[in-house]
Design a protein around this motif. Sequence first.
Motif, PDB file in Angstrom:
ATOM      1  N   ILE A   6      21.732  20.747  -3.728  1.00 35.32           N
ATOM      2  CA  ILE A   6      22.277  19.591  -3.057  1.00 35.32           C
ATOM      3  C   ILE A   6      22.225  18.440  -4.068  1.00 35.32           C
ATOM      4  O   ILE A   6      21.369  18.236  -4.570  1.00 35.32           O
ATOM      5  CB  ILE A   6      21.108  19.241  -1.919  1.00 35.32           C
ATOM      6  CG1 ILE A   6      20.792  20.404  -0.999  1.00 35.32           C
ATOM      7  CG2 ILE A   6      21.283  17.916  -0.896  1.00 35.32           C
ATOM      8  CD1 ILE A   6      19.746  20.231  -0.056  1.00 35.32           C
ATOM      9  N   ARG A   7      23.546  17.831  -4.034  1.00 38.50           N
ATOM     10  CA  ARG A   7      23.671  16.789  -4.959  1.00 38.50           C
ATOM     11  C   ARG A   7      24.401  15.779  -4.319  1.00 38.50           C
ATOM     12  O   ARG A   7      25.171  15.705  -3.557  1.00 38.50           O
ATOM     13  CB  ARG A   7      24.823  17.401  -5.922  1.00 38.50           C
ATOM     14  CG  ARG A   7      25.360  16.479  -6.996  1.00 38.50           C
ATOM     15  CD  ARG A   7      24.221  16.383  -8.103  1.00 38.50           C
ATOM     16  NE  ARG A   7      24.885  15.352  -9.064  1.00 38.50           N
ATOM     17  CZ  ARG A   7      23.664  14.896 -10.122  1.00 38.50           C
ATOM     18  NH1 ARG A   7      22.816  15.509 -10.232  1.00 38.50           N
ATOM     19  NH2 ARG A   7      24.110  13.788 -11.036  1.00 38.50           N
ATOM     20  N   LEU A   8      23.751  14.529  -4.558  1.00 39.50           N
ATOM     21  CA  LEU A   8      24.342  13.250  -4.314  1.00 39.50           C
ATOM     22  C   LEU A   8      24.993  12.507  -5.504  1.00 39.50           C
ATOM     23  O   LEU A   8      24.267  12.406  -6.835  1.00 39.50           O
ATOM     24  CB  LEU A   8      23.178  12.232  -3.920  1.00 39.50           C
ATOM     25  CG  LEU A   8      22.702  12.478  -2.413  1.00 39.50           C
ATOM     26  CD1 LEU A   8      21.596  13.633  -2.502  1.00 39.50           C
ATOM     27  CD2 LEU A   8      22.262  11.384  -1.590  1.00 39.50           C
ATOM     28  N   GLY A  27      19.780  15.502  -7.595  1.00 37.83           N
ATOM     29  CA  GLY A  27      19.989  16.435  -6.960  1.00 37.83           C
ATOM     30  C   GLY A  27      18.936  17.260  -6.757  1.00 37.83           C
ATOM     31  O   GLY A  27      17.791  17.020  -7.350  1.00 37.83           O
ATOM     32  N   LEU A  47      17.676   8.944   4.064  1.00 41.86           N
ATOM     33  CA  LEU A  47      18.304   9.633   2.998  1.00 41.86           C
ATOM     34  C   LEU A  47      18.273  11.350   3.451  1.00 41.86           C
ATOM     35  O   LEU A  47      19.331  11.801   3.224  1.00 41.86           O
ATOM     36  CB  LEU A  47      17.277   9.558   1.652  1.00 41.86           C
ATOM     37  CG  LEU A  47      17.567  10.480   0.526  1.00 41.86           C
ATOM     38  CD1 LEU A  47      19.239  10.523   0.169  1.00 41.86           C
ATOM     39  CD2 LEU A  47      16.531  10.451  -0.514  1.00 41.86           C
ATOM     40  N   LEU A  48      17.327  11.650   4.195  1.00 47.55           N
ATOM     41  CA  LEU A  48      17.114  12.993   5.001  1.00 47.55           C
ATOM     42  C   LEU A  48      18.560  13.183   6.003  1.00 47.55           C
ATOM     43  O   LEU A  48      19.250  14.137   5.758  1.00 47.55           O
ATOM     44  CB  LEU A  48      15.940  13.182   5.606  1.00 47.55           C
ATOM     45  CG  LEU A  48      14.773  13.311   4.995  1.00 47.55           C
ATOM     46  CD1 LEU A  48      13.546  13.737   5.916  1.00 47.55           C
ATOM     47  CD2 LEU A  48      14.714  14.212   3.883  1.00 47.55           C
ATOM     48  N   ILE A  51      21.891  13.555   4.005  1.00 44.78           N
ATOM     49  CA  ILE A  51      21.942  14.909   3.419  1.00 44.78           C
ATOM     50  C   ILE A  51      22.589  15.625   4.536  1.00 44.78           C
ATOM     51  O   ILE A  51      23.328  16.727   4.507  1.00 44.78           O
ATOM     52  CB  ILE A  51      20.728  15.328   3.011  1.00 44.78           C
ATOM     53  CG1 ILE A  51      20.565  14.658   1.711  1.00 44.78           C
ATOM     54  CG2 ILE A  51      20.797  16.912   2.614  1.00 44.78           C
ATOM     55  CD1 ILE A  51      19.144  14.690   0.928  1.00 44.78           C
ATOM     56  N   VAL A  62      27.893  13.609  -0.951  1.00 44.86           N
ATOM     57  CA  VAL A  62      26.844  14.578  -0.989  1.00 44.86           C
ATOM     58  C   VAL A  62      27.579  16.000  -0.936  1.00 44.86           C
ATOM     59  O   VAL A  62      28.480  16.330  -0.188  1.00 44.86           O
ATOM     60  CB  VAL A  62      25.999  14.495   0.471  1.00 44.86           C
ATOM     61  CG1 VAL A  62      24.932  15.667   0.556  1.00 44.86           C
ATOM     62  CG2 VAL A  62      25.076  13.112   0.572  1.00 44.86           C
ATOM     63  N   THR A  63      27.048  16.891  -2.002  1.00 41.13           N
ATOM     64  CA  THR A  63      27.771  18.132  -2.027  1.00 41.13           C
ATOM     65  C   THR A  63      26.616  19.115  -1.769  1.00 41.13           C
ATOM     66  O   THR A  63      25.630  18.972  -2.199  1.00 41.13           O
ATOM     67  CB  THR A  63      28.075  18.454  -3.487  1.00 41.13           C
ATOM     68  OG1 THR A  63      29.069  17.335  -3.737  1.00 41.13           O
ATOM     69  CG2 THR A  63      28.831  19.743  -3.607  1.00 41.13           C
ATOM     70  N   LEU A  64      26.842  20.135  -0.720  1.00 45.59           N
ATOM     71  CA  LEU A  64      25.905  21.130  -0.497  1.00 45.59           C
ATOM     72  C   LEU A  64      26.349  22.398  -0.869  1.00 45.59           C
ATOM     73  O   LEU A  64      27.317  23.204  -0.032  1.00 45.59           O
ATOM     74  CB  LEU A  64      25.536  21.127   1.166  1.00 45.59           C
ATOM     75  CG  LEU A  64      25.259  19.917   1.792  1.00 45.59           C
ATOM     76  CD1 LEU A  64      25.294  19.861   3.370  1.00 45.59           C
ATOM     77  CD2 LEU A  64      24.072  19.115   1.151  1.00 45.59           C
ATOM     78  N   TYR A  74      14.855  21.124   9.970  1.00 44.82           N
ATOM     79  CA  TYR A  74      14.686  19.678   9.978  1.00 44.82           C
ATOM     80  C   TYR A  74      13.578  19.309  11.141  1.00 44.82           C
ATOM     81  O   TYR A  74      13.467  19.656  12.160  1.00 44.82           O
ATOM     82  CB  TYR A  74      15.846  18.921  10.303  1.00 44.82           C
ATOM     83  CG  TYR A  74      15.618  17.501  10.630  1.00 44.82           C
ATOM     84  CD1 TYR A  74      14.847  16.695   9.428  1.00 44.82           C
ATOM     85  CD2 TYR A  74      16.204  16.756  11.533  1.00 44.82           C
ATOM     86  CE1 TYR A  74      14.838  15.360   9.512  1.00 44.82           C
ATOM     87  CE2 TYR A  74      16.107  15.331  11.752  1.00 44.82           C
ATOM     88  CZ  TYR A  74      15.547  14.670  10.676  1.00 44.82           C
ATOM     89  OH  TYR A  74      15.232  13.263  11.080  1.00 44.82           O
ATOM     90  N   MET A 157      13.644  20.109   5.565  1.00 39.18           N
ATOM     91  CA  MET A 157      13.557  18.713   5.304  1.00 39.18           C
ATOM     92  C   MET A 157      12.439  18.262   6.514  1.00 39.18           C
ATOM     93  O   MET A 157      12.426  18.492   7.673  1.00 39.18           O
ATOM     94  CB  MET A 157      14.740  18.093   5.636  1.00 39.18           C
ATOM     95  CG  MET A 157      15.707  19.039   4.913  1.00 39.18           C
ATOM     96  SD  MET A 157      17.335  18.218   5.069  1.00 39.18           S
ATOM     97  CE  MET A 157      17.338  16.739   4.077  1.00 39.18           C
TER      98      MET A 157
END
Length: 242
Positions: A6-8, A27, A47-48, A51, A62-64, A74, A157
């Motif tokens: 997971i990348r921001l 990430g 933030l959660l 994502i 945001v890249t998943l 969650y 999460m």
Amino acid sequence: MKQGTIRLDDAGVVLNGTPVWQHVTGGFNPGSMTAIAGANGAGKSTLLRAILGEVPLTTGTVTLDGLRPQDFGYLPQARKIDRAFPISVTDMVLSGAWHHMGAFGQAGCTIRQRAADALARVKLSGQAGRMIDALSAGQFQRLLFARLLMTDARVIMLDEPFTALDAPTTQDLLGLVCEWHGQGRTIIAVLHDMHQIRRCFPHVVLLSDRRAVWGETARILTPATLQQAYGGLQAHWPGMDT
């Protein structure tokens, strides 16, 4: 980038015209265990939800990588769940297996046995037939963890999963989180107890002044960074040397 990362990148969120946080880059690697910390209002829950795609970004991405919606489990803050909704303990646990059920939501014997096993795992077997509004706060949190046990989530999460719980309940549920981590799942949790973070979470994201400090817990949670994030509210960061 590894599959499951997971990348921001330069991510920012604005709510009601006010920036929550900006220029967040970092990430979560597959199988990592990361706490999100910061003062009230710093944007930890946001933030959660960003994502998860529940809160839109105003800037950045945001890249998943290789992750699908069903790969996420969650657990929201318990106080935000309407416990007046008329649903039994068993049915709420079964709702965690929605992706395994047929078109009409029928739970077969195998799934019902999984639900019974999940309740036993969190010490709620004797509560299976009760309605959720009859549970204590600790029992309800155990129930939410049982529902997570029904998922096959690669990423779990948790939003303030141990708030207002007694020590035995916290210890049981934290043990379950560590068990998930040991299975190679990615854990991301909003937490307030700095001693707990230092003891159990190798990585941390510290939100402060609309920015994020990201890295190994021992390097990030220093008296200087915590003073900046929390000011003089030392009660929020026990276990730290000052």
